[in-house]
Design a protein around this motif. Structure first.
Motif, short mmCIF file in Angstrom:
data_model
loop_
_atom_site.label_atom_id
_atom_site.label_comp_id
_atom_site.label_asym_id
_atom_site.label_seq_id
_atom_site.Cartn_x
_atom_site.Cartn_y
_atom_site.Cartn_z
N ILE A 1 15.96 -8.46 5.17
CA ILE A 1 14.69 -8.23 5.87
C ILE A 1 15.00 -7.50 7.16
CG2 ILE A 1 12.70 -9.31 6.99
CD1 ILE A 1 12.98 -11.62 4.99
N GLY A 2 14.48 -6.30 7.30
CA GLY A 2 14.71 -5.48 8.48
C GLY A 2 14.43 -4.02 8.19
N THR A 3 15.09 -3.12 8.90
CA THR A 3 15.03 -1.66 8.82
C THR A 3 13.82 -1.07 9.53
OG1 THR A 3 13.79 -1.21 6.76
CG2 THR A 3 16.11 -1.83 6.54
N CYS A 4 13.82 0.28 9.57
CA CYS A 4 12.73 1.00 10.22
C CYS A 4 11.44 0.89 9.42
CB CYS A 4 13.08 2.47 10.43
SG CYS A 4 13.55 3.37 8.93
N THR A 5 11.52 0.38 8.20
CA THR A 5 10.32 0.19 7.38
C THR A 5 9.65 -1.13 7.68
OG1 THR A 5 11.52 1.38 5.64
CG2 THR A 5 9.45 0.35 5.03
N ASN A 6 10.42 -2.20 7.80
CA ASN A 6 9.83 -3.54 7.94
C ASN A 6 10.68 -4.49 8.77
OD1 ASN A 6 8.49 -3.10 4.76
ND2 ASN A 6 7.22 -3.79 6.44
N ALA B 1 0.83 -1.21 0.00
CA ALA B 1 0.00 0.00 0.00
C ALA B 1 0.86 1.25 0.00
CB ALA B 1 -0.94 -0.02 1.21
N ALA B 2 1.95 1.22 0.78
CA ALA B 2 2.85 2.37 0.85
C ALA B 2 3.55 2.60 -0.48
CB ALA B 2 3.86 2.17 1.96
N LEU B 3 4.03 1.53 -1.11
CA LEU B 3 4.69 1.68 -2.41
C LEU B 3 3.71 2.18 -3.46
CD1 LEU B 3 7.00 -1.48 -2.52
CD2 LEU B 3 7.67 0.89 -2.11
N THR C 1 5.03 1.75 8.76
CA THR C 1 5.49 1.54 7.39
C THR C 1 4.95 2.63 6.47
OG1 THR C 1 5.64 -0.86 7.71
CG2 THR C 1 5.46 -0.08 5.44
N LEU C 2 3.68 2.93 6.59
CA LEU C 2 3.07 3.97 5.76
C LEU C 2 3.71 5.33 5.99
CD1 LEU C 2 -0.70 3.00 6.17
CD2 LEU C 2 0.66 2.73 4.10
N ALA C 3 3.82 5.71 7.26
CA ALA C 3 4.38 7.02 7.59
C ALA C 3 5.86 7.11 7.22
CB ALA C 3 4.19 7.31 9.08
N ASN C 4 6.57 6.02 7.41
CA ASN C 4 8.00 5.96 7.10
C ASN C 4 8.28 6.32 5.64
OD1 ASN C 4 10.32 4.01 5.96
ND2 ASN C 4 10.82 4.47 8.09
N LEU C 5 7.48 5.80 4.74
CA LEU C 5 7.74 5.97 3.31
C LEU C 5 7.26 7.30 2.77
CD1 LEU C 5 7.21 2.32 2.16
CD2 LEU C 5 9.16 3.74 1.51
N TYR D 1 7.74 19.06 0.62
CA TYR D 1 7.42 19.95 1.74
C TYR D 1 5.91 20.04 2.00
CZ TYR D 1 8.58 23.16 5.43
OH TYR D 1 8.77 23.70 6.69
N GLN D 2 5.25 18.89 1.91
CA GLN D 2 3.84 18.81 2.26
C GLN D 2 3.66 17.74 3.33
OE1 GLN D 2 2.10 18.02 -1.59
NE2 GLN D 2 2.10 20.18 -2.18
N SER D 3 2.52 17.75 3.95
CA SER D 3 2.16 16.71 4.91
C SER D 3 1.21 15.74 4.23
CB SER D 3 1.50 17.31 6.15
OG SER D 3 0.97 16.29 6.98
N ILE D 4 1.56 14.46 4.23
CA ILE D 4 0.65 13.44 3.70
C ILE D 4 -0.23 12.97 4.84
CG2 ILE D 4 0.44 11.20 2.58
CD1 ILE D 4 3.15 11.67 1.28
N GLU D 5 -1.51 13.24 4.73
CA GLU D 5 -2.46 12.88 5.78
C GLU D 5 -3.24 11.64 5.31
OE1 GLU D 5 -4.81 16.07 7.86
OE2 GLU D 5 -6.48 14.94 6.99
N MET D 6 -3.02 10.51 5.99
CA MET D 6 -3.56 9.23 5.55
C MET D 6 -4.79 8.84 6.35
SD MET D 6 0.20 7.51 5.12
CE MET D 6 0.87 8.71 6.30
N HIS D 7 -5.87 8.59 5.65
CA HIS D 7 -7.15 8.21 6.24
C HIS D 7 -7.38 6.73 5.98
CE1 HIS D 7 -8.84 12.43 6.82
NE2 HIS D 7 -7.67 12.63 6.23
#
Length: 422
Positions: free
Chosen positions: A295-300, A181-183, A214-218, A196-202
């Motif tokens: 497999i790892g990182t702050c994403t997954n 979903a994030a990709l 994961t969503l916010a990270n990307l 320089y915008q804020s992505i607001e996810m609903h």
């Protein structure tokens, strides 16, 4: 208390209003209180120099400053070891919080330690500090100078970003994850589509805390200043967060762009070299030989990610021509994965397990790539030279796809390993 606002506000506008002294909207300049300043080891020396040499200051609120040794942990060279030694000494002398080698990745650790809370402002010396938006904190990355000024004064200033509204509808299908979903979101927005915008996810009550991370990270991969997930689901029930009503966006708030993503129609996605928004169906890339899987990182690198990988790898072995590296995002994740047998499953499948931290994500140690090598990673960036040599190639995917790729030795979907046994 700021009342009688002239018009509806987005989440970003609300948080910056509450942490400042007046109502602000996109385009305004805001001076705001900072709730947490996070410094990673790779920038700690510069941060200390700014504080001591340039500002002649100590942190105004030591309890609001955290140093995390995670990017090159354990140290890989003498110079890195010296820098980390200085960071430890600085923490001991000033009383700021220190998370040393092995505790894990900064964003994962601060979230576990509840140092990001709904409505807070969290500044980090790492671009993926947008991750804190998973719990409705305004998280953003800044350089050493801005971070030092925030630590010294307890405040920062910034231009209030415009907001992009992303609405997720439907439900994820089997083998499809929040990473997909994030990709897809990054593909739709483009690499500079939210600069320089804020992505607001609903997302309603969809997604766990880890999936929201994961969503916010990307979000920063679309150029975003912040990525904020509207609170819902287990954020409201499982962690005891105090989620104030004011943090929710107002009906009628102004957005520069609105995007809808149908999760039901989504299929496993993969980002191909060398831009994160170069996103394709995994099926279209199937069959490419892979030298390394990470497999790892702050994403997954969270427990649910290791569970997803272990479910694919259980009873199977990593392909002889492929290396599999698994690095939990934190010591807390590692301990849980020890207790429930996940690490044993991964080890028996042939994975090489590493110290909690960033690992080879930024190409400095623990598995960098040789010229011409291909890696499938669950991380967040696939730029040229990101994980090693400039002629290596990095593909980004979910943990399940990464695990299936490790088994097959080529890019694969989880269903491809059916019938494959050790």
């Amino acid at each position: 208390m700021i009342s009688s606002l002239p018009r509806p506000q987005t989440m970003a506008e609300k948080i910056l209003t509450r942490r400042g002294t007046k109502a602000v909207y996109a385009g305004d300049l805001a001076v705001v209180d900072v709730d947490q300043v996070m410094v990673v080891d790779s920038i700690a020396q510069s941060f200390i120099e700014r504080m001591e040499r340039d500002l002649a200051a100590v942190p105004r609120y030591p309890e609001r400053v955290s140093i995390v040794i995670d990017h090159v942990a354990p140290a890989s060279t003498v110079s890195v070891a010296q820098a980390q030694k200085e960071a430890r000494e600085y923490a001991a002398n000033t009383g700021v919080r220190l998370f040393d080698v092995g505790r894990g990745i900064c964003h994962q650790v601060l979230t576990e330690e509840r140092l990001a809370q709904p409505g807070w402002i969290v500044l980090g010396s790492d671009s993926h500090s947008t991750t804190y938006g998973a719990v409705a904190a305004f998280g953003t990355g800044m350089g050493a100078t801005d971070i030092a000024l925030a630590a010294a004064s307890g405040k920062t200033w910034l231009k209030v970003p415009e907001s992009v509204k992303v609405t997720f509808t439907g439900e994820l299908q089997p083998s499809v994850t929040a990473k997909d979903a994030a990709l897809e979101m990054i593909r739709v927005l483009g690499a500079d589509g939210a600069t320089y915008q804020s992505i607001e996810m609903h997302a309603g009550d969809r997604f766990t805390r880890g999936e929201r991370m994961t969503l916010a990270n990307l979000c920063v991969e679309a150029g975003a200043k912040a990525g904020l997930v509207v609170p819902g689901g287990e954020i409201l029930t499982a962690y005891g967060y105090d989620v104030p009503e004011w943090v929710y966006p107002d009906p009628g708030a102004a957005y520069v762009r609105e995007v809808d993503i149908d999760l039901t129609a989504l299929r496993p996605r993969m980002s191909a070299p060398s831009e994160v928004d170069n996103v394709h169906d995994v099926a279209a890339l199937r069959g490419l030989k892979v030298d390394q899987v990470f497999i790892g990182t702050c994403t997954n690198g969270r427990l649910e990610d290791l569970h997803a990988a272990a479910a694919v790898l259980k009873g199977r072995r990593v392909n002889p021509g492929t290396r599999l590296l698994v690095i939990p995002a934190s010591s807390e994740v590692m301990e849980a994965a020890m207790e429930d047998g996940t690490l044993l499953t991964l080890q028996r499948a042939g994975a090489a397990l590493g110290t909690p931290g960033c690992g080879p994500c930024m190409g400095r140690h623990q598995g960098v790539l040789a010229p011409g090598e291909v890696c499938v990673s669950t991380s967040n960036r696939n730029f040229i030279g990101r994980m090693g040599d400039k002629d290596a190639q990095v593909y980004l995917a979910s943990p399940a796809v990464a695990a299936a790729t490790a088994v097959m030795g080529r890019i694969a979907l989880p269903e491809d390993v059916a019938g494959v046994v050790a």
